[in-house]
Design a protein around this motif. Structure first.
Motif, short mmCIF file in Angstrom:
data_model
loop_
_atom_site.label_atom_id
_atom_site.label_comp_id
_atom_site.label_asym_id
_atom_site.label_seq_id
_atom_site.Cartn_x
_atom_site.Cartn_y
_atom_site.Cartn_z
N ALA A 175 0.82 -1.30 0.11
CA ALA A 175 -0.09 -0.14 -0.09
C ALA A 175 0.87 1.27 -0.06
CB ALA A 175 -0.85 -0.23 1.05
N PRO A 176 1.53 1.63 -1.19
CA PRO A 176 2.53 2.81 -1.09
C PRO A 176 1.83 3.81 -1.27
CG PRO A 176 2.49 1.57 -3.24
CD PRO A 176 1.61 0.71 -2.24
N ILE A 177 2.58 4.93 -0.86
CA ILE A 177 1.95 6.44 -0.91
C ILE A 177 3.31 6.79 -1.93
CG2 ILE A 177 1.69 8.64 -0.19
CD1 ILE A 177 0.55 7.44 2.21
N VAL A 178 3.08 7.20 -3.07
CA VAL A 178 4.06 7.90 -4.03
C VAL A 178 3.72 9.24 -4.31
CG1 VAL A 178 5.30 7.60 -6.04
CG2 VAL A 178 4.70 5.62 -4.73
N ILE A 179 4.33 10.39 -3.82
CA ILE A 179 4.09 11.59 -4.02
C ILE A 179 4.88 12.26 -5.11
CG2 ILE A 179 3.95 13.93 -3.25
CD1 ILE A 179 3.35 12.67 -0.22
N ASN A 180 6.26 12.15 -5.01
CA ASN A 180 7.20 12.58 -5.91
C ASN A 180 8.30 11.52 -6.15
OD1 ASN A 180 8.58 13.88 -7.90
ND2 ASN A 180 8.30 15.93 -6.95
N PRO A 181 8.41 10.36 -6.83
CA PRO A 181 9.42 9.44 -6.85
C PRO A 181 10.85 10.19 -7.00
CG PRO A 181 8.17 9.25 -8.79
CD PRO A 181 7.49 10.15 -7.96
N GLN A 182 10.92 11.16 -7.92
CA GLN A 182 12.35 11.59 -8.07
C GLN A 182 12.63 12.92 -7.34
OE1 GLN A 182 12.66 12.26 -12.14
NE2 GLN A 182 12.40 10.32 -12.75
N ASN A 183 11.71 13.37 -6.38
CA ASN A 183 12.07 14.46 -5.45
C ASN A 183 12.06 15.72 -6.12
OD1 ASN A 183 12.07 15.46 -2.83
ND2 ASN A 183 14.43 15.24 -2.72
N LYS A 184 11.52 15.84 -7.31
CA LYS A 184 11.54 17.03 -7.88
C LYS A 184 10.59 17.40 -8.86
CE LYS A 184 14.26 15.33 -11.92
NZ LYS A 184 15.50 15.64 -12.77
N LEU A 185 9.98 18.63 -9.03
CA LEU A 185 8.85 18.81 -9.86
C LEU A 185 9.24 18.99 -11.31
CD1 LEU A 185 5.62 19.93 -9.85
CD2 LEU A 185 6.77 22.15 -9.93
N LYS A 186 8.61 18.31 -12.44
CA LYS A 186 9.17 18.27 -13.69
C LYS A 186 8.88 19.69 -14.29
CE LYS A 186 9.76 13.77 -14.32
NZ LYS A 186 11.10 13.42 -14.71
N TRP A 187 7.61 20.36 -14.22
CA TRP A 187 7.61 21.80 -14.50
C TRP A 187 6.23 22.10 -14.10
CZ3 TRP A 187 3.73 22.53 -18.07
CH2 TRP A 187 3.52 21.61 -19.03
N SER A 188 6.14 23.42 -14.08
CA SER A 188 4.83 24.11 -13.62
C SER A 188 4.68 25.41 -14.40
CB SER A 188 4.83 24.16 -12.22
OG SER A 188 3.64 25.00 -11.85
N THR A 189 3.63 25.93 -14.69
CA THR A 189 3.59 26.97 -15.86
C THR A 189 2.27 27.77 -15.61
OG1 THR A 189 3.79 28.05 -17.79
CG2 THR A 189 2.56 25.99 -17.76
N TYR A 190 2.15 28.86 -15.67
CA TYR A 190 0.66 29.67 -15.76
C TYR A 190 0.48 29.73 -17.39
CZ TYR A 190 1.34 32.22 -11.32
OH TYR A 190 1.35 32.23 -10.14
N TYR A 191 -0.70 29.85 -17.88
CA TYR A 191 -0.92 30.04 -19.16
C TYR A 191 -2.15 30.79 -19.37
CZ TYR A 191 -0.96 28.87 -23.99
OH TYR A 191 -0.72 28.72 -25.43
#
Length: 211
Positions: free
Chosen positions: A26-42
């Motif tokens: 029963a894993p909880i995976v929030i961010n497996p690589q410990n970094k945000l890929k990208w995020s943007t306004y549009y």
């Protein structure tokens, strides 16, 4: 301060407490690589909203929503802002570069409510419109279900090619009162299954359909 938290919801806490072995089930995976890929306004100008998001088989990100902005950042769009509220569809590559950013709609209110992407990258979008002049189908073998606006508000359905440059289907669905389509899903044969609500007394039904 500077604390980021996540609401886990109905996670099986009891299972976590039994043993370490249970945790593996029963894993909880929030961010497996410990970094945000990208995020943007549009967006640009007035009232840009995204309501739906899908990821296709090539990890492209497709989002859809609405805008009241004549200066929305369109890109590779064959259509322009036609007034009031228009639907918008944007497709990003995994590296955040855009494939397209397009308007869709007519002179009235055009609201996207749901979207799905099939294994071939075709994009199905449904919603509600008060426009008597939504964009006609640009690459169809037929004219779609109905090219005539029936009144009050109608549901609409559009099927967009992966490059965003033409439509395989663009149609109204509704009758004399308020009709809108809330859900869409491609089945294994790439048929589009839709569902919604209607207050029309004469909603078109197929032969043998229930009344």
């Amino acid at each position: 301060d500077s604390i980021i938290s996540f609401s886990v919801g109905n996670y099986n806490y009891h299972q976590l407490m039994i043993s370490v072995t249970s945790v593996k089930n029963a894993p909880i995976v929030i961010n497996p690589q410990n970094k945000l890929k990208w995020s943007t306004y549009y967006g640009r100008g007035f009232d840009n909203q995204f309501h739906c998001v899908n990821i296709d088989s090539e990890d492209n990100i497709v989002v859809s929503g609405t805008t009241q902005s004549i200066i929305f950042p369109a890109y590779n769009s064959l259509w322009t802002y036609l007034g009031n509220v228009d639907a918008i569809i944007v497709k990003f590559k995994p590296d955040r570069s855009r494939v397209f950013s397009i308007y869709y709609g007519g002179s009235g209110l055009d609201w996207t409510m749901a979207m799905d992407v099939n294994q071939d990258g075709m994009i199905g979008i449904v919603g509600q419109t008060s426009s008597p002049n939504i964009l006609p189908c640009s690459n169809c073998t037929g004219n779609g279900y109905s090219q005539a606006y029936a009144g009050s508000t109608d549901g609409f359905l559009v099927k967009l090619f992966p490059d965003g440059q033409s439509t395989a289907l663009s149609t109204y669905y509704g009758s004399n009162a308020f009709d809108y389509i809330q859900c869409i899903k491609f089945d294994d044969l790439n048929n589009m299954v839709i569902a919604g609500l209607s207050s029309s007394s004469s909603l078109p039904l197929p032969p043998g359909g229930n009344s």
